[in-house]
Write a protein that holds these residues in place. Structure first.
Motif, PDB file in Angstrom:
ATOM      1  N   LEU A 175       3.417  31.105 -69.698  1.00  0.00           N
ATOM      2  CA  LEU A 175       3.799  30.388 -68.487  1.00  0.00           C
ATOM      3  C   LEU A 175       2.792  29.281 -68.175  1.00  0.00           C
ATOM      4  N   TYR A 176       1.511  29.590 -68.281  1.00  0.00           N
ATOM      5  CA  TYR A 176       0.446  28.630 -67.983  1.00  0.00           C
ATOM      6  C   TYR A 176       0.514  27.417 -68.911  1.00  0.00           C
ATOM      7  N   TYR A 177       0.749  27.641 -70.186  1.00  0.00           N
ATOM      8  CA  TYR A 177       0.774  26.544 -71.160  1.00  0.00           C
ATOM      9  C   TYR A 177       2.123  25.824 -71.223  1.00  0.00           C
ATOM     10  N   GLY A 178       3.051  26.207 -70.378  1.00  0.00           N
ATOM     11  CA  GLY A 178       4.323  25.509 -70.304  1.00  0.00           C
ATOM     12  C   GLY A 178       5.340  25.909 -71.343  1.00  0.00           C
ATOM     13  N   ASN A 179       5.104  27.003 -72.035  1.00  0.00           N
ATOM     14  CA  ASN A 179       6.055  27.464 -73.043  1.00  0.00           C
ATOM     15  C   ASN A 179       7.243  28.184 -72.427  1.00  0.00           C
ATOM     16  N   ILE A 180       7.107  28.580 -71.173  1.00  0.00           N
ATOM     17  CA  ILE A 180       8.179  29.234 -70.432  1.00  0.00           C
ATOM     18  C   ILE A 180       8.439  28.420 -69.177  1.00  0.00           C
TER      19      ILE A 180
END
Length: 46
Positions: free
Chosen positions: A7-12
């Motif tokens: 979530l933090y790295y924008g993958n979700i």
């Protein structure tokens, strides 16, 4: 990676909605996007 890292790295993207192909919603969304593109092109010309 765990869920929080993803979530933090924008993958979700929690706001992302899956659209089933062939539905009325997909058809309406496609028309909306096409009309928005046409309107934006016309507005940027003037």
């Amino acid at each position: 990676m765990n869920f929080i890292e993803e979530l933090y790295y924008g993958n979700i993207n929690p706001n992302e909605k899956r659209i089933n192909p062939g539905t009325q919603y997909e058809s309406a969304l496609k028309r909306l996007c096409e009309n928005e593109k046409k309107l934006t092109e016309k507005l940027s010309d003037k």
